[in-house]
Write an enzyme that holds these catalytic residues in place. Sequence first.
Site, short mmCIF file in Angstrom:
data_model
loop_
_atom_site.label_atom_id
_atom_site.label_comp_id
_atom_site.label_asym_id
_atom_site.label_seq_id
_atom_site.Cartn_x
_atom_site.Cartn_y
_atom_site.Cartn_z
N VAL A 61 41.60 45.88 27.46
CA VAL A 61 42.11 44.55 27.16
C VAL A 61 42.49 44.43 25.68
CG1 VAL A 61 41.50 42.10 27.09
CG2 VAL A 61 40.80 43.50 29.03
N ASP A 105 37.10 48.20 16.00
CA ASP A 105 36.17 48.73 17.01
C ASP A 105 35.04 49.41 16.26
OD1 ASP A 105 36.72 49.53 20.29
OD2 ASP A 105 34.97 50.34 19.22
N GLU A 114 45.20 46.90 35.19
CA GLU A 114 45.29 48.27 34.67
C GLU A 114 46.49 48.94 35.33
OE1 GLU A 114 41.68 50.48 34.92
OE2 GLU A 114 40.52 48.83 34.10
N CYS A 174 36.79 45.26 37.40
CA CYS A 174 36.91 43.78 37.35
C CYS A 174 36.43 43.09 38.61
CB CYS A 174 38.36 43.41 37.07
SG CYS A 174 38.99 44.14 35.56
C1 UGA Z 1 42.42 42.74 38.28
C2 UGA Z 1 43.38 41.55 38.38
O1 UGA Z 1 44.47 41.85 39.26
C3 UGA Z 1 43.92 41.17 37.00
O2 UGA Z 1 44.74 39.99 37.10
C4 UGA Z 1 42.74 40.90 36.06
O3 UGA Z 1 43.18 40.59 34.75
C5 UGA Z 1 41.85 42.14 36.01
O4 UGA Z 1 41.38 42.43 37.33
C6 UGA Z 1 40.69 41.83 35.11
O5 UGA Z 1 39.90 40.95 35.43
O6 UGA Z 1 40.60 42.41 34.01
P1 UGA Z 1 42.70 45.42 38.13
O7 UGA Z 1 41.23 45.47 38.38
O8 UGA Z 1 43.27 46.22 37.01
O9 UGA Z 1 43.17 43.89 37.84
O10 UGA Z 1 43.41 45.91 39.45
P2 UGA Z 1 44.21 45.29 40.69
O11 UGA Z 1 45.59 45.75 40.64
O12 UGA Z 1 44.00 43.84 40.78
O13 UGA Z 1 43.46 46.02 41.91
C7 UGA Z 1 42.07 45.83 42.15
C8 UGA Z 1 41.64 46.57 43.39
O14 UGA Z 1 42.16 45.96 44.56
C9 UGA Z 1 42.09 48.02 43.44
O15 UGA Z 1 41.03 48.82 43.93
C10 UGA Z 1 43.25 48.02 44.43
O16 UGA Z 1 43.44 49.23 45.10
C11 UGA Z 1 42.77 46.93 45.39
N1 UGA Z 1 43.88 46.28 46.13
C12 UGA Z 1 44.81 45.55 45.47
C13 UGA Z 1 43.92 46.40 47.52
O17 UGA Z 1 43.07 47.06 48.16
N2 UGA Z 1 44.93 45.78 48.21
C14 UGA Z 1 45.88 45.04 47.57
O18 UGA Z 1 46.77 44.50 48.27
C15 UGA Z 1 45.83 44.93 46.18
#
Ligand code: UGA
Length: 429
Positions: A11, A30, A155, A260
């Site tokens: 972040v 940092d 990410e 997250c």
């Molecule tokens: C998530 C949120 O999407 C961000 O908006 C937020 O800022 C971030 O957490 C945070 O709190 O810092 P992130 O953890 O990087 O982001 O990843 P995502 O793209 O949201 O995916 C999260 C998980 O859900 C992954 O394991 C992904 O494979 C899974 N996922 C996502 C699914 O299984 N199906 C989907 O349709 C979408």
Amino acid sequence: MKICIIGTGYVGLVTGTCFAEIGHDVTCVDKDAAKVKLLQNGGMPIYEPGLPELVQKNVAAGRLRFTASTPDGVEPAEVVFIAVPTPPQPDGSVDLSFIEGVAREIAACMTSYKIVVDKSTVPVRTGDKVAETIKRYCKAKVECDVVSNPEFLREGFAVDDFLKPDRVVIGVKSQRAVPAMREIYAPINAPLIVTDINSAELIKHAANSFLALKISYINAVSVICEASGANVIEVANGMGMDARIGRRFLDAGLGYGGSCFPKDLSAFIKISETLGYDFRLLKEVQRINSEQMERFAKKILETLWVAKDKTLGVLGLAFKQNTDDVRQSPAIELCQRLQAEGATLRVYDPQAMDKARAVLKNVTYVKTMNEIAEGCDALVIATEWPEFKKLDLEKVRRDLTHPILFDGRNLFDPAEMERLGFIYKSIGR
Ligand code: UGA
């Protein structure tokens, strides 16, 4: 504006770099001196597409620098962002000691009015505590406004998410901080919501939990699809065309992971409990999520009958595409589950193998995607990397002793896989 960012994790580093990119003067602090040195020498502590180029460009332009000294960053800054980790504790709550420590450090070197902005994901009411702490530890008689400005970066897509967000949320107690926050985000073309600090903090927890809920919902629907002969992708497409629902985050798979969603759900449940509400809906979201991986593992184990003495190829170790992050990765959990049943594993990930080595032992890490199936009894797809769609399926079929492919991310078309001679098992189809 003169900005200081404390913490150069995913972040902090993305935020600092993107603020420099839109024209601000940024110092990233940092306390990990080795990381600061790496960044000063042009190295990158994380894999994030597009980030190295932006760091290089803004360092060269003199708008971005790195230091291990908090006073060097804080003293000249008008606005100080806190972007330090809030790790989970065994009871589900989050450890706020890094935030508290940074608040004290900022207070100790504040010699003029500052706006202190929390970017880290924190439970509701943390902003009040940060303000109290700064007031308590600040020796100089100077004022300070605390602001909550949650991040919504994914990410793997963080730079884009930062520069083209759906919205920017600013939580304030005093209107005095608003003009500076507006000025910081002025070059970003997105609606800016100004609200109170508690609401801003809640927006982040509620949004992440809702996205996780959407994923668990479609994963639960995928179970019904399998039992009834429907196709979860068709169902998600049909549902997603309703503008009130939307297609995004309706991809069934092995469940959500990462640093997250799992943590934020537990934290939201915990803070709700503290505030007197049992958030059972979110507990169910968690339960569906853990069952999803287990259901897929069972599908593999039932097909193989006995896993002992079998070799499986596994494509994908990161918790999702476009990242080298393996924290709470369903792919790693699946590998460990299969190992526990006695299977031997050959694994490959385009970016996450270095980080996986620390947590996933006694497997063969192969160098290229297309050699994954050599000598294997079956192949498993565990992460939705786009390049896996370009897998040389003819070679894979020849390499496998039996042409069995388990697809935990629905990358291929079942009819086409059957035509190619595979026994193909995916999710919800
Ligand atoms: C998530 C949120 O999407 C961000 O908006 C937020 O800022 C971030 O957490 C945070 O709190 O810092 P992130 O953890 O990087 O982001 O990843 P995502 O793209 O949201 O995916 C999260 C998980 O859900 C992954 O394991 C992904 O494979 C899974 N996922 C996502 C699914 O299984 N199906 C989907 O349709 C979408």
